[in-house]
Design a protein around this motif. Structure first.
Motif, PDB file in Angstrom:
ATOM      1  N   ILE A 132      42.172  30.178  41.149  1.00 46.06           N
ATOM      2  CA  ILE A 132      42.856  29.988  42.426  1.00 46.06           C
ATOM      3  C   ILE A 132      41.885  30.347  43.534  1.00 46.06           C
ATOM      4  O   ILE A 132      41.277  31.419  43.523  1.00 46.06           O
ATOM      5  CB  ILE A 132      44.105  30.880  42.527  1.00 46.06           C
ATOM      6  CG1 ILE A 132      45.054  30.566  41.387  1.00 46.06           C
ATOM      7  CG2 ILE A 132      44.793  30.660  43.859  1.00 46.06           C
ATOM      8  CD1 ILE A 132      46.334  31.337  41.459  1.00 46.06           C
ATOM      9  N   TYR A 134      40.044  44.132  47.228  1.00 44.62           N
ATOM     10  CA  TYR A 134      39.449  43.594  45.999  1.00 44.62           C
ATOM     11  C   TYR A 134      39.518  44.628  44.886  1.00 44.62           C
ATOM     12  O   TYR A 134      39.231  45.802  45.101  1.00 44.62           O
ATOM     13  CB  TYR A 134      37.989  43.209  46.259  1.00 44.62           C
ATOM     14  CG  TYR A 134      37.198  42.916  45.009  1.00 44.62           C
ATOM     15  CD1 TYR A 134      36.065  43.653  44.686  1.00 44.62           C
ATOM     16  CD2 TYR A 134      37.584  41.907  44.128  1.00 44.62           C
ATOM     17  CE1 TYR A 134      35.342  43.391  43.538  1.00 44.62           C
ATOM     18  CE2 TYR A 134      36.869  41.648  42.980  1.00 44.62           C
ATOM     19  CZ  TYR A 134      35.749  42.393  42.688  1.00 44.62           C
ATOM     20  OH  TYR A 134      35.027  42.139  41.551  1.00 44.62           O
ATOM     21  N   ASP A 135      39.898  44.200  43.708  1.00 41.73           N
ATOM     22  CA  ASP A 135      39.861  45.034  42.512  1.00 41.73           C
ATOM     23  C   ASP A 135      40.943  46.103  42.516  1.00 41.73           C
ATOM     24  O   ASP A 135      40.882  47.055  41.749  1.00 41.73           O
ATOM     25  CB  ASP A 135      38.492  45.741  42.402  1.00 41.73           C
ATOM     26  CG  ASP A 135      37.920  45.574  41.019  1.00 41.73           C
ATOM     27  OD1 ASP A 135      36.831  46.125  40.764  1.00 41.73           O
ATOM     28  OD2 ASP A 135      38.571  44.911  40.196  1.00 41.73           O
ATOM     29  N   SER A 164      45.052  42.861  39.849  1.00 43.71           N
ATOM     30  CA  SER A 164      44.289  43.233  41.045  1.00 43.71           C
ATOM     31  C   SER A 164      43.938  41.968  41.836  1.00 43.71           C
ATOM     32  O   SER A 164      43.902  40.872  41.303  1.00 43.71           O
ATOM     33  CB  SER A 164      43.008  43.946  40.639  1.00 43.71           C
ATOM     34  OG  SER A 164      42.256  43.113  39.819  1.00 43.71           O
ATOM     35  N   ALA A 165      43.677  42.160  43.099  1.00 44.38           N
ATOM     36  CA  ALA A 165      43.370  41.022  43.959  1.00 44.38           C
ATOM     37  C   ALA A 165      41.918  40.601  43.771  1.00 44.38           C
ATOM     38  O   ALA A 165      41.031  41.435  43.665  1.00 44.38           O
ATOM     39  CB  ALA A 165      43.612  41.390  45.414  1.00 44.38           C
ATOM     40  N   SER A 166      41.691  39.310  43.765  1.00 46.12           N
ATOM     41  CA  SER A 166      40.315  38.809  43.663  1.00 46.12           C
ATOM     42  C   SER A 166      39.622  38.890  45.006  1.00 46.12           C
ATOM     43  O   SER A 166      40.261  39.016  46.046  1.00 46.12           O
ATOM     44  CB  SER A 166      40.316  37.339  43.253  1.00 46.12           C
ATOM     45  OG  SER A 166      40.832  37.178  41.995  1.00 46.12           O
ATOM     46  N   HIS A 167      38.310  38.754  44.974  1.00 46.24           N
ATOM     47  CA  HIS A 167      37.552  38.785  46.211  1.00 46.24           C
ATOM     48  C   HIS A 167      37.481  37.372  46.778  1.00 46.24           C
ATOM     49  O   HIS A 167      36.547  36.630  46.509  1.00 46.24           O
ATOM     50  CB  HIS A 167      36.143  39.315  45.933  1.00 46.24           C
ATOM     51  CG  HIS A 167      35.413  39.688  47.180  1.00 46.24           C
ATOM     52  ND1 HIS A 167      34.924  38.760  48.056  1.00 46.24           N
ATOM     53  CD2 HIS A 167      35.111  40.884  47.702  1.00 46.24           C
ATOM     54  CE1 HIS A 167      34.348  39.383  49.059  1.00 46.24           C
ATOM     55  NE2 HIS A 167      34.440  40.669  48.877  1.00 46.24           N
ATOM     56  N   LEU A 168      38.503  36.981  47.523  1.00 52.31           N
ATOM     57  CA  LEU A 168      38.542  35.656  48.134  1.00 52.31           C
ATOM     58  C   LEU A 168      38.903  35.849  49.588  1.00 52.31           C
ATOM     59  O   LEU A 168      39.440  36.877  49.958  1.00 52.31           O
ATOM     60  CB  LEU A 168      39.627  34.797  47.468  1.00 52.31           C
ATOM     61  CG  LEU A 168      39.430  34.487  46.006  1.00 52.31           C
ATOM     62  CD1 LEU A 168      40.730  34.030  45.389  1.00 52.31           C
ATOM     63  CD2 LEU A 168      38.390  33.393  45.857  1.00 52.31           C
ATOM     64  N   HIS A 192      44.703  36.334  41.624  1.00 51.25           N
ATOM     65  CA  HIS A 192      43.863  37.068  40.686  1.00 51.25           C
ATOM     66  C   HIS A 192      43.304  36.055  39.716  1.00 51.25           C
ATOM     67  O   HIS A 192      44.021  35.595  38.838  1.00 51.25           O
ATOM     68  CB  HIS A 192      44.731  38.102  39.963  1.00 51.25           C
ATOM     69  CG  HIS A 192      44.085  38.711  38.767  1.00 51.25           C
ATOM     70  ND1 HIS A 192      43.472  39.938  38.815  1.00 51.25           N
ATOM     71  CD2 HIS A 192      43.960  38.286  37.489  1.00 51.25           C
ATOM     72  CE1 HIS A 192      43.000  40.227  37.616  1.00 51.25           C
ATOM     73  NE2 HIS A 192      43.287  39.253  36.796  1.00 51.25           N
ATOM     74  N   LYS A 193      42.058  35.697  39.870  1.00 51.56           N
ATOM     75  CA  LYS A 193      41.399  34.730  38.986  1.00 51.56           C
ATOM     76  C   LYS A 193      42.270  33.479  38.814  1.00 51.56           C
ATOM     77  O   LYS A 193      42.449  32.706  39.733  1.00 51.56           O
ATOM     78  CB  LYS A 193      41.094  35.362  37.631  1.00 51.56           C
ATOM     79  CG  LYS A 193      40.215  36.581  37.703  1.00 51.56           C
ATOM     80  CD  LYS A 193      39.739  36.968  36.331  1.00 51.56           C
ATOM     81  CE  LYS A 193      39.563  38.453  36.188  1.00 51.56           C
ATOM     82  NZ  LYS A 193      39.085  38.849  34.868  1.00 51.56           N
ATOM     83  N   GLN A 239      36.879  46.956  49.713  1.00 49.82           N
ATOM     84  CA  GLN A 239      36.521  45.701  50.352  1.00 49.82           C
ATOM     85  C   GLN A 239      37.838  44.959  50.573  1.00 49.82           C
ATOM     86  O   GLN A 239      38.499  44.552  49.624  1.00 49.82           O
ATOM     87  CB  GLN A 239      35.563  44.922  49.473  1.00 49.82           C
ATOM     88  CG  GLN A 239      34.258  45.678  49.302  1.00 49.82           C
ATOM     89  CD  GLN A 239      33.189  44.847  48.644  1.00 49.82           C
ATOM     90  OE1 GLN A 239      33.472  44.027  47.790  1.00 49.82           O
ATOM     91  NE2 GLN A 239      31.951  45.050  49.051  1.00 49.82           N
ATOM     92  N   ASP A 282      34.664  43.163  54.524  1.00 55.73           N
ATOM     93  CA  ASP A 282      34.064  43.949  53.455  1.00 55.73           C
ATOM     94  C   ASP A 282      33.547  45.289  53.932  1.00 55.73           C
ATOM     95  O   ASP A 282      33.085  46.083  53.112  1.00 55.73           O
ATOM     96  CB  ASP A 282      32.879  43.168  52.845  1.00 55.73           C
ATOM     97  CG  ASP A 282      33.344  42.115  51.857  1.00 55.73           C
ATOM     98  OD1 ASP A 282      32.514  41.272  51.492  1.00 55.73           O
ATOM     99  OD2 ASP A 282      34.516  42.166  51.451  1.00 55.73           O
TER     100      ASP A 282
END
Lengths: 340, 303
Positions: free
Chosen positions: A87, A330-331, A17-21, A43-44, A311, A281
């Motif tokens: 990352i 995100y997620d 999953s994609a990170s919240h960046l 992802h992290k 988001q 978001d």
């Protein structure tokens, strides 16, 4: 509102999953016609990507994991928490001599071949104590310009300029250019200029042949810049307080502003037609159309697209001359493709 | 627990609101701490936290929030209280509502401004798709407060369960003391209500008052009118609004006795059955036997 989007029949599925960046979606737009498009999000400590055929039906997934480097620049065990790198931003860079995948991480910058198979270079960030408040050491902001130059920003406001050879792993740091007082959030470039933005809201305009500062845009209010893009000579900057502002790159004056979103804007992207896409978001993708030029800018609102309970963290135009976009959440391990 | 921290971080309107969530956490902790050395340490930690984090700008906060969200990525545990209150979908995804008041420092979406030579030239509007309102500094910030103290779930309204629920309600009471200004009228009304039902025990009057407060909130949800409208069935002086405690206690005592006498009668009946020398059958058998013996009347008395 003149653009109506419908989601593509099949979203692009990636393994993680994609990170919240901010700016958490990158697309490899192939230079040769037969090459396939690649989509990737971070992802992290890893980067997940998918190679997708033109109609979207065939997808091949791939992953790259950030290397953990311990003291003395030797590889460290992957589960040692002291050396885990996250990352902060990932981007595909297309240079005339070569294409790269650059991962701007905490503590290091890691460079790979675009398919993620070969590790080319790792640059450890300077561990000297950071400036006023940033307590973590990171790199952020990736862009390429000229024949073989790659720029990455860091937490101290410096721009690291790398020289990229056409083949092989002989990538080296050519210059470290100071300029900002705060951590860099985004770098974009066109044929003549390099634009850098920081967490304070300052934008610096550089000549990318001499790497000298041409102009400064001071912060407009208390909010910092999360993402930038450029169309003709017009700089589009998105802010953490939901505003988008447009500046004239020639004289550093403001050309336009939009109170665009009710939450922090995570990414914007421009295509060559003057379309600007922004995601936030607040679960909305909004499309704006720019016409005229920076001195006499006209802005119109083209589309609102709402994706429930998502988001949104990244947006990119699939083609520079069309309005299709891809959006990451995100997620979620789906990259949603919206076709006009 | 993981999901509620994820909820608080994800749903913060702007990243710097993590400070406000922490303030709420620390304030709630202060009410629970009894020892003064611990309170001192808590205050010192809070001051250090403030010193470090109040000077960050909003994009630096974004990186902090994003790093915290790494930890919660892919965690989709469904929590019953969130599902009940419509804060989470069945897939475990939080419901994100972004209409309403925009956070501090934001402007309401909807305006496009163009500038000429650095000066404002033209303003026009666009449809943002949702209704937004300008930022409001005076509203209390709710993320980080005790989610159970505000809960209007049906479990806590069942009066028969109140004896069992008492420990958890008393924990809530500590943090509820300042959140709800006890209106003497409301306390009196609630005391009456609980006395009528016969649940009032000895103990602290303030505590039992607070116990009734949460019940009162639930009752208010169920009734359309003020609770006083319930009173006519229970007391004969229902037209009097209970302005002070004396009146209400008098009223309730008159009605308490029939209930108690019913309860007493139940006990008598049990003793009678054992005196008759019946074997200790299963509970079911006794109940059936008892119901056979008394045609109708005791059956009605049992709740």
């Amino acid at each position: 509102m003149s653009i109506k989007y419908t989601p593509a029949a099949q979203p692009v599925l990636i393994k993680w999953s994609a990170s919240h960046l901010s700016n958490n979606l990158t697309i490899y737009r192939p230079t040769e016609p037969r090459q396939l498009k690649m989509f990737g999000t971070s992802h992290k400590s890893g980067f997940a990507m998918a190679t997708v055929s033109e109609d979207g039906t065939k997808q091949i997934q791939g992953q790259v994991i950030c290397r953990a480097i311990g003291n003395n620049n030797t590889p460290a065990p992957e589960n040692d928490a002291r050396f885990i790198a996250y990352i902060v931003q990932a981007a595909y860079v297309n240079l005339p001599v070569r294409n790269l995948l650059v991962l701007a991480c905490t503590k290091s910058i890691q460079i790979y071949e675009p398919d993620g198979t070969t590790h080319l270079h790792i640059h450890m960030l300077d561990k000297t104590s950071p400036n006023r408040t940033e307590s973590s050491i990171y790199s952020r902001g990736i862009t390429g310009f000229g024949q073989n130059s790659l720029c990455v920003g860091n937490h101290q406001g410096e721009i690291l300029l790398f020289s990229i050879p056409p083949k092989g792993t002989n990538i080296f740091l050519k210059e470290t250019i100071p300029g900002h007082q705060h951590g860099i959030t985004s770098l974009v470039s066109n044929s003549e200029l390099l634009i850098s933005s920081d967490t304070n809201g300052t934008i610096l305009i550089w000549d990318n042949r001499t790497m000298l500062q041409k102009n400064v845009i001071e912060p407009m209010d208390d909010s910092g810049i999360t993402s930038t893009s450029i169309w003709k000579n017009c700089i589009a900057a998105s802010y953490a307080n939901g505003m988008i502002r447009f500046f004239d790159a020639g004289n550093a004056q403001i050309s336009g502003s939009i109170t665009a979103h009710a939450r922090c804007i995570n990414a914007i992207d421009c295509n060559e037609e003057g379309l600007v896409a922004s995601v936030s978001d607040d679960c909305y993708v909004r499309i704006w159309k720019l016409s005229g030029d920076a001195e006499n800018l006209q802005i119109s609102h083209e589309c609102n697209y709402h994706i429930e309970n998502s988001q949104l963290v990244g947006v990119k135009f699939l083609h520079l001359l069309r309005s299709d976009i891809a959006v990451s959440t995100y997620d979620s391990n789906e990259i949603i493709v919206l076709r006009a | 627990m993981t999901m509620s921290v994820k909820f608080q971080i994800m749903l913060c309107p702007c990243a710097a609101d993590i400070i406000k969530v922490t303030y709420n956490h620390v304030n709630s902790m202060r009410k629970l701490v009894r020892s003064s050395t611990v309170l001192d340490l808590l205050d010192k930690a809070f001051i250090a936290f403030n010193k470090q984090y109040e000077r960050l700008n909003d994009v630096e906060w974004l990186l902090i929030r994003d790093t915290i969200l790494f930890f919660f990525q892919d965690v989709h545990i469904r929590v019953s209280i969130f599902l009940r209150e419509n804060l989470q979908t069945q897939q475990g995804v939080f419901i994100v509502k972004t209409n309403g008041i925009v956070p501090n420092g934001f402007q309401t979406p909807g305006e496009i401004r163009t500038y000429k030579r650095g000066r404002l030239n033209n303003t026009h509007t666009f449809n943002a798709g949702e209704h937004h309102e300008p930022p409001d500094d005076k509203r209390t910030f709710h993320l980080g407060l005790n989610i159970y103290s505000k809960s209007k779930s049906s479990n806590e309204s069942l009066l028969s369960d109140s004896a069992v629920r008492r420990p958890s309600v008393m924990v809530n009471a500590a943090s509820d003391i300042e959140m709800i200004n006890p209106d003497p009228k409301m306390i009196a009304q609630l005391n009456l209500l609980s006395d009528l039902i016969g649940n009032s025990s000895g103990g602290d009057s303030s505590r039992s008052g607070l116990l009734k407060l949460s019940l009162f909130d639930d009752d208010e949800d169920e009734d359309t009118g003020p609770p006083i409208q319930k009173r006519p069935q229970a007391s004969s002086t229902s037209n009097q609004r209970p302005k002070n405690e004396d009146i209400t206690i008098d009223v309730s005592k008159r009605n308490q006795n029939p209930r108690l006498s019913h309860v007493l009668q139940d006990f008598d009946f049990d003793e009678r059955s054992t005196r008759r020398g019946k074997k200790d059958d299963d509970d079911d058998d006794d109940l059936c036997a008892m119901m056979d013996r008394l045609p109708g009347s005791t059956g009605n008395k049992r709740r």
